[in-house]
Design an enzyme around this catalytic site. Structure first.
Site, short mmCIF file in Angstrom:
data_model
loop_
_atom_site.label_atom_id
_atom_site.label_comp_id
_atom_site.label_asym_id
_atom_site.label_seq_id
_atom_site.Cartn_x
_atom_site.Cartn_y
_atom_site.Cartn_z
N GLU A 22 4.10 5.74 1.73
CA GLU A 22 4.44 4.36 1.40
C GLU A 22 5.68 3.83 2.10
O GLU A 22 6.67 3.47 1.43
CB GLU A 22 4.61 4.20 -0.12
N HIS A 68 8.36 12.00 1.22
CA HIS A 68 8.12 11.15 0.04
C HIS A 68 9.48 10.68 -0.47
O HIS A 68 9.92 11.05 -1.54
CB HIS A 68 7.31 11.92 -1.01
N TYR A 99 -2.53 0.72 -6.95
CA TYR A 99 -2.37 0.67 -8.40
C TYR A 99 -2.84 -0.65 -9.01
O TYR A 99 -3.19 -0.70 -10.17
CB TYR A 99 -0.90 0.92 -8.79
N ARG A 109 -2.05 17.38 -3.67
CA ARG A 109 -1.14 16.75 -2.72
C ARG A 109 0.29 16.88 -3.26
O ARG A 109 0.56 16.43 -4.37
CB ARG A 109 -1.52 15.28 -2.56
N ASN A 125 -2.74 4.42 -1.19
CA ASN A 125 -2.31 4.42 -2.58
C ASN A 125 -2.56 3.02 -3.12
O ASN A 125 -2.23 2.04 -2.45
CB ASN A 125 -0.81 4.71 -2.71
N GLU A 172 -3.31 8.27 -3.75
CA GLU A 172 -2.78 8.01 -5.09
C GLU A 172 -3.54 6.87 -5.73
O GLU A 172 -3.77 5.83 -5.11
CB GLU A 172 -1.30 7.57 -5.07
C1 FCB Z 1 3.90 5.24 -5.99
C2 FCB Z 1 4.72 6.41 -5.52
C3 FCB Z 1 4.71 7.59 -6.45
C4 FCB Z 1 4.75 7.17 -7.90
C5 FCB Z 1 3.71 6.10 -8.18
C6 FCB Z 1 3.65 5.66 -9.62
O1 FCB Z 1 4.38 4.07 -5.40
O2 FCB Z 1 4.27 6.85 -4.26
O3 FCB Z 1 5.76 8.44 -6.11
O4 FCB Z 1 6.02 6.77 -8.25
O5 FCB Z 1 3.94 4.99 -7.36
#
Ligand code: FCB
Length: 447
Positions: free
Chosen positions: A166, A121, A296, A77, A294, A352
């Site tokens: 995002e 992006h 985290y 991607r 995405n 992501e």
């Molecule tokens: C996300 C972003 C990506 C990167 C990661 C760590 O929010 O989409 O570009 O910075 O975090």
């Protein structure tokens, strides 16, 4: 140890974004984007770092494709830099910019790696920012025109498209907190930007259908898995509010549910209404083929009657990663389960997921990023659990292929499974790269 087998045909990939890896910011007639402007403004990015060179992927993409092939990636991607393709964001088209993505796509396909293209992006052409950027409704129309150009040029080979990456981050952090480009702090502009970004998504989906190209298109939203800080009913209500202001604000309109009432009320009370015109919600709800997620981390939520939004993040209880959020690998499976239930089990691509682990080369030159390896394994275990429960997840993209320009943090935060030496631009696969290759080879993870 247990081995968790993923479904047959599951795709393993990695992700990057144009401004974070390409460099070559003023070559081949590329126009400037808001990230060029922002990063060149003193005080905006740590140590004054910029994406001028980044990983120099623009010149080294063939080596990077070799790396991907060596890792065994099935899909990659990346994002197209709008100002490389249209230097001002409207009007003139830059053939050299399109030709770069042509070469990149061909190179990937030659190695059997499926390209997945993000159209936006975060790097809005500065020429459009000068006309008001996302606060200007016309930007949504310009985005659809730009998208059509890219479908036209790459759509014979690219069959997976992501409209926006995002929107919550580039609208709120770009226009409310000012931590990201274009560095504005204005709630009215924020509300306008949110609505116009979603409208841009809808228009780009419509343009894709009109292009007659075959393939799939969707949006990528940023997500946090929300958990109640305690078991009081008012805490559960606060969790629902957090979901309104984050998940439902962006997923809801795309799935035809419109904006959450709580969010509309909040912005209206601040005299910052969403500029919704007749037909907009239908346009935003143009049917998509998948949902890009995405994720985290998680957040623990508690009620906050003193705050307009009615909730706040409670103190973290898990160890913190360098970016400041909790190491919470259960969050991926939890969120996928929640979102699958909430929106009728859509097809999902994890566009992501990754771990910030700033491990540097040891005396032997090896990079032992064991925190990343450990957490990624647990993230994947949670994802596997969600799939077992029926979630329709078909692909997983690790963020990131290599260490890159981490926005306002500059080069200090490392998310790559390949180490980038930013002085020499040398790439060195880390322990996590070998680990991920094994996951790919076995189509499963040992945890
Ligand atoms: C996300 C972003 C990506 C990167 C990661 C760590 O929010 O989409 O570009 O910075 O975090």
């Amino acid at each position: 140890m247990a081995f968790l087998q993923f479904p047959e045909g599951f795709q393993w990939g990695a992700a990057t974004a144009a401004y974070q890896v390409e460099g070559a910011y003023n070559e081949d007639d590329r126009g400037l984007s808001i990230w060029d402007t922002f990063s060149h403004q003193p005080g905006m990015v740590e140590r004054g770092e910029t994406g001028d060179v980044a990983c120099d992927h623009y010149h080294r993409f063939r080596d990077d494709i070799e790396l991907m092939a060596h890792l065994g990636l099935g899909t990659y991607r990346f994002s197209v830099s709008w100002s490389r393709v249209q230097p001002f964001g409207y009007g003139a088209v830059n053939e050299k910019g399109l030709a770069f993505y042509d070469r990149l796509v061909d190179g990937l396909i030659e190695k059997g790696i499926q390209p997945a293209v993000t159209l936006y992006h975060w790097d809005l052409p500065q020429g459009l920012q000068d006309l008001g950027g996302w606060a200007n409704r016309d930007t949504a129309e310009r985005f659809a025109e730009y998208a059509a150009l890219v479908y036209d040029r790459l759509g014979d080979r690219v069959t997976r498209w992501i409209t926006l990456n995002e929107p919550i981050v580039f609208t709120l952090m770009g226009h409310l907190t000012g931590r990201m480009a274009p560095g504005i702090r204005d709630i009215g502009i924020t509300a306008r930007s949110i609505h116009h970004a979603l409208l841009a998504h809808g228009r780009a989906v419509a343009a894709f259908r009109a292009s007659g190209r075959t393939g799939e298109i969707g949006i990528t939203n940023a997500n946090t898995s929300y958990e109640p800080a305690d078991d009081r009913p008012e805490t559960q209500q606060a969790v629902e509010l957090a979901r309104d202001f984050d998940s439902r604000l962006f997923h809801g309109p795309v799935f035809g549910r419109g904006y959450p009432e709580s969010v509309l009320r909040y912005y209206e009370a601040k005299d910052a209404p969403f500029p919704i015109e007749a037909g907009d919600l239908e346009a935003i709800a143009a049917p998509t083929d998948f949902l890009g997620l995405n994720l985290y981390s998680r957040a623990r939520i508690e009620p906050a009657p003193d705050r307009g939004v009615g909730y706040r993040n409670a103190a973290p209880t898990l160890p913190l990663l360098p970016m400041g959020y909790e190491a919470a690998p259960h969050a991926l499976g939890d969120f996928v389960r929640w979102v699958s239930k909430e929106y009728g089990n859509p097809r999902i691509y994890i566009t992501e997921n990754g771990v910030c682990d700033n491990a540097e080369p040891g005396p032997d030159g090896r990079i032992d990023d064991h925190v990343r390896v450990d957490l990624l394994g647990q993230f994947l275990a949670g994802l596997h659990g969600a799939i077992q429960k029926g979630a329709d997840v078909r692909a997983y993209y690790q963020w990131s292929l290599m260490d890159n320009f981490e926005w306002a943090y500059g080069y200090r935060m490392r998310f790559g499974m390949v180490h980038t030496d930013f002085a020499t631009l040398e790439r060195t696969p880390k322990r996590s790269a070998a680990w991920y290759s094994e996951v790919i080879r076995r189509n499963g993870v040992e945890v």
